[in-house]
Motif scaffolding. Structure first.
Motif, mmCIF file in Angstrom:
data_model
loop_
_atom_site.group_PDB
_atom_site.id
_atom_site.type_symbol
_atom_site.label_atom_id
_atom_site.label_comp_id
_atom_site.label_asym_id
_atom_site.label_seq_id
_atom_site.Cartn_x
_atom_site.Cartn_y
_atom_site.Cartn_z
ATOM 1 N N VAL A 79 0.829 -1.205 0.000
ATOM 2 C CA VAL A 79 0.000 0.000 0.000
ATOM 3 C C VAL A 79 0.863 1.255 0.000
ATOM 4 O O VAL A 79 0.626 2.193 -0.784
ATOM 5 N N CYS A 80 1.878 1.306 0.856
ATOM 6 C CA CYS A 80 2.731 2.498 0.929
ATOM 7 C C CYS A 80 3.532 2.684 -0.355
ATOM 8 O O CYS A 80 3.744 3.817 -0.802
ATOM 9 N N PRO B 256 -17.460 2.606 -3.083
ATOM 10 C CA PRO B 256 -16.073 2.641 -2.589
ATOM 11 C C PRO B 256 -15.240 3.691 -3.313
ATOM 12 O O PRO B 256 -15.337 3.830 -4.530
ATOM 13 N N TRP B 257 -14.438 4.420 -2.581
ATOM 14 C CA TRP B 257 -13.510 5.388 -3.182
ATOM 15 C C TRP B 257 -12.327 5.583 -2.242
ATOM 16 O O TRP B 257 -12.422 5.338 -1.041
ATOM 17 N N PRO B 258 -11.185 6.005 -2.794
ATOM 18 C CA PRO B 258 -9.961 6.042 -1.992
ATOM 19 C C PRO B 258 -9.884 7.256 -1.069
ATOM 20 O O PRO B 258 -10.163 8.384 -1.468
ATOM 21 N N SER B 259 -9.512 6.997 0.167
ATOM 22 C CA SER B 259 -9.236 8.029 1.165
ATOM 23 C C SER B 259 -8.262 7.417 2.158
ATOM 24 O O SER B 259 -8.066 6.192 2.170
ATOM 25 N N PRO B 260 -7.612 8.218 3.000
ATOM 26 C CA PRO B 260 -6.741 7.614 4.016
ATOM 27 C C PRO B 260 -7.464 6.563 4.859
ATOM 28 O O PRO B 260 -6.867 5.548 5.227
ATOM 29 N N ASP C 169 -6.483 2.555 4.840
ATOM 30 C CA ASP C 169 -6.156 1.869 6.081
ATOM 31 C C ASP C 169 -6.919 0.544 6.162
ATOM 32 O O ASP C 169 -6.361 -0.495 6.577
ATOM 33 N N MET C 170 -8.192 0.555 5.751
ATOM 34 C CA MET C 170 -8.963 -0.687 5.723
ATOM 35 C C MET C 170 -8.373 -1.653 4.706
ATOM 36 O O MET C 170 -8.297 -2.868 4.946
ATOM 37 N N THR C 171 -7.958 -1.130 3.563
ATOM 38 C CA THR C 171 -7.366 -1.974 2.527
ATOM 39 C C THR C 171 -6.101 -2.654 3.031
ATOM 40 O O THR C 171 -5.864 -3.847 2.770
ATOM 41 N N GLY D 52 -13.641 -3.293 -3.489
ATOM 42 C CA GLY D 52 -14.799 -2.893 -2.712
ATOM 43 C C GLY D 52 -14.477 -1.894 -1.621
ATOM 44 O O GLY D 52 -15.388 -1.422 -0.937
ATOM 45 N N THR D 53 -13.198 -1.565 -1.448
ATOM 46 C CA THR D 53 -12.801 -0.619 -0.404
ATOM 47 C C THR D 53 -12.327 0.706 -0.983
ATOM 48 O O THR D 53 -12.694 1.779 -0.484
ATOM 49 N N VAL D 54 -11.520 0.661 -2.048
ATOM 50 C CA VAL D 54 -10.996 1.908 -2.630
ATOM 51 C C VAL D 54 -11.494 2.129 -4.056
ATOM 52 O O VAL D 54 -11.120 3.118 -4.697
ATOM 53 N N GLY D 55 -12.316 1.224 -4.587
ATOM 54 C CA GLY D 55 -12.833 1.392 -5.940
ATOM 55 C C GLY D 55 -12.068 0.569 -6.954
ATOM 56 O O GLY D 55 -10.970 0.066 -6.684
ATOM 57 N N ASP D 56 -12.654 0.443 -8.140
ATOM 58 C CA ASP D 56 -12.074 -0.420 -9.172
ATOM 59 C C ASP D 56 -10.704 0.060 -9.638
ATOM 60 O O ASP D 56 -9.745 -0.718 -9.693
#
Length: 405
Positions: free
Chosen positions: A224-225, A248-252, A256-258, A281-285
Motif C-alpha cells: 500500500v505504501c 467505494p472510493w480512496p481516502s486515508p 487503512d482498511m485496505t 470494494g474498499t478503494v474502488g475499481d
C-alpha cells in the motif's frame, strides 16, 4: 373403563411440521469467493455493506453466517428508525443542570453489550434518509450508540439495494459510504439449486497462519505504501458523481482498511479473486486494480537473484508477469553492465523461450543485444533466440504492409 379417543391433530400443527421439514437444511464446504470475502472482512472487524438486487439472498446469507460463526444476530431495519434511535434518546435525570442529560441507547444495543458478542445487521441501508445516515456514522465508525460502546466481539454488516431497485431509495452519503467495505452480492445458480435442495455453502472464518502474521503485515504495508508513494493522487480521490460517491472510493480511511484486508488475506492464504473483491470494494475499481498490479510485482523474483542463477530461476507463468521479470533482468544489466551478467541474461531469455510464449523474449532480446560492448563475444545461446526474433520482425513487417494496402 372405556378408552378415550385421541384428540384430533390440528391442521396448523401439521402445517408446522411441514414447515419444519422445509426449513431443515445442512451445509457443506464449497468454494465461494464472495462468501470468503465477507468472512475475511468480518474477521478483520471491518464494517461490510452487501449490495444486491431484492431477493438475491443477502439476508439469508447473513443469517447463515451468524449461525455458522455462533454469533447472535441482531437485525435493525435502518429505514424505519429515527436518527435518535442511533444517537440515543435524551433522558432527564434528577439534576440536569449539574449532571447533564444522558442519551439512552435502544434496547437492541443494550442486549448486544450484555452479550458481549454478536452480528449487528443493518438492513435496507439505501432506503434510510440522509438524517438517519448521518446518525449511523458514529455507530459504524466509533461503534457508539448513545452512552454505550459496542464490545469488540460485535461485528457490523449492512445490506442495501441499488437506488434503481430500492423502495424510495437514497444514495449513500460519501462519509457513510467511505466507512464500509462494499461487496457486490450476486447469485450463483448452482448454489441456489443445491441450497433449495437442502445444502448451502458453509461460512467459516479464515484460518490465519500464526507464522505468517509479521510477514503479512510487512507485505501489506510495503504494497500500500509503495503504491501511494508512486501515485500520491490516489491517497484521496472523491468521485465527482453522486452515485459513485455512495460506493467505494480512496481516502486515508479506506486505504487503512485496505491495508488490513491485504494483511488478513495474506495470512489466510486467500485466492487473488477474493482479495480483488475486497480491495476494489474498499478503494474502488481503478485504485484497487492498480494495487493488485503492484502486488503482482511484489511477488516477482529479484532480477539480481535471477541473474545469479539463470538455470534455477522460476519464471511466472502469466505472460505480463513474465514480461516484467525479463524486462527487469535486462534493466539490471543496463544499470550495471558486465560481461558475465550479460551472458547470464541471455541464459535467462533462453530459459523463458523454452518454458513460455516465444514472443515475450523478442523485446528483451533486442534490448539486451544493443547493450553488447565490442570486446564481448556473442554467446552461443543467442543462436537459439535468433530465429524467434527474426520471425517476429517478419511478422511485424507483414502486419505493417497489410495495413498499408
Amino acid at each position: 373403563m372405556p378408552m378415550t379417543a385421541p384428540a384430533p391433530v390440528s391442521q396448523l400443527d401439521i402445517a408446522a411440521d411441514l414447515l419444519t421439514l422445509l426449513r431443515d437444511s445442512t451445509t457443506e464446504p464449497r468454494p465461494d469467493s464472495q462468501l470468503e470475502a465477507l468472512t475475511l472482512a468480518v474477521a478483520a472487524d471491518l464494517p461490510v455493506l452487501l449490495w444486491g438486487e431484492p431477493g438475491i439472498g443477502k439476508t439469508a446469507a447473513l443469517t447463515q453466517l451468524a449461525t455458522a460463526l455462533d454469533l447472535p444476530l441482531t437485525t435493525v431495519i435502518a429505514s424505519v428508525h429515527e436518527p435518535s434511535d442511533f444517537s440515543g434518546l435524551p433522558v432527564v435525570g434528577d439534576d440536569p443542570a449539574t449532571q447533564g442529560v444522558p442519551m439512552a441507547p435502544p434496547d437492541w444495543a443494550v442486549r448486544l453489550v450484555r452479550a458481549g458478542r454478536g452480528l449487528l445487521f443493518l438492513d435496507e441501508l439505501s432506503t434510510a434518509p440522509p438524517a438517519v445516515q448521518a446518525a449511523l456514522l458514529r455507530l459504524v465508525l466509533e461503534r457508539r450508540i448513545g452512552a454505550l460502546r459496542l464490545p469488540p466481539g460485535v461485528r457490523i454488516v449492512a445490506a442495501a439495494n441499488p437506488r434503481s431497485s430500492a423502495a424510495d431509495g437514497w444514495e449513500l452519503s460519501p462519509p457513510l459510504a467511505n466507512r464500509f467495505v462494499h461487496l457486490q452480492w450476486t447469485h450463483d445458480h448452482e448454489v441456489v439449486v443445491r441450497g433449495l435442495g437442502g445444502t448451502w455453502p458453509r461460512a467459516t472464518l479464515p484460518r490465519l497462519d500464526p507464522q505468517k502474521l509479521p510477514e503479512a503485515v510487512e507485505f501489506a504495508r510495503r504494497a500500500v505504501c509503495g503504491l501511494l508513494a508512486a501515485r500520491p493522487t490516489l491517497v484521496h480521490r472523491l468521485p465527482t458523481s453522486e452515485t459513485r460517491r455512495g460506493g467505494p472510493w480512496p481516502s486515508p480511511r479506506s486505504w487503512d482498511m485496505t491495508l488490513s484486508l491485504v494483511a488478513f488475506a495474506t495470512a489466510a492464504g486467500s485466492a487473488r479473486d477474493v482479495l480483488s473483491l475486497l480491495v476494489r470494494g474498499t478503494v474502488g475499481d481503478g485504485p484497487g486494480l492498480e494495487l493488485l498490479a503492484s502486488l503482482d510485482r511484489l511477488d516477482l523474483p529479484d532480477p539480481e537473484d535471477v541473474l545469479a542463477d539463470p538455470a534455477g530461476a522460476v519464471l511466472p507463468e502469466r505472460g505480463d508477469l513474465r514480461q516484467a521479470v525479463l524486462d527487469g533482468v535486462v534493466a539490471a544489466v543496463r544499470a550495471r553492465p558486465d560481461r558475465s551478467r550479460w551472458d547470464s541474461a541471455w541464459a535467462v531469455l533462453v530459459r523463458a523461450l523454452e518454458t513460455g510464449a516465444p514472443d515475450l523474449v523478442v523485446v528483451p532480446a533486442t534490448t539486451l543485444a544493443s547493450l553488447r560492448q565490442q570486446d564481448w563475444d556473442v554467446p552461443a545461446t543467442i543462436e537459439r533466440l535468433a530465429g524467434t526474433v527474426a520471425l517476429s520482425r517478419r511478422a511485424d513487417r507483414a502486419a505493417v504492409a497489410s495495413k498499408g494496402r
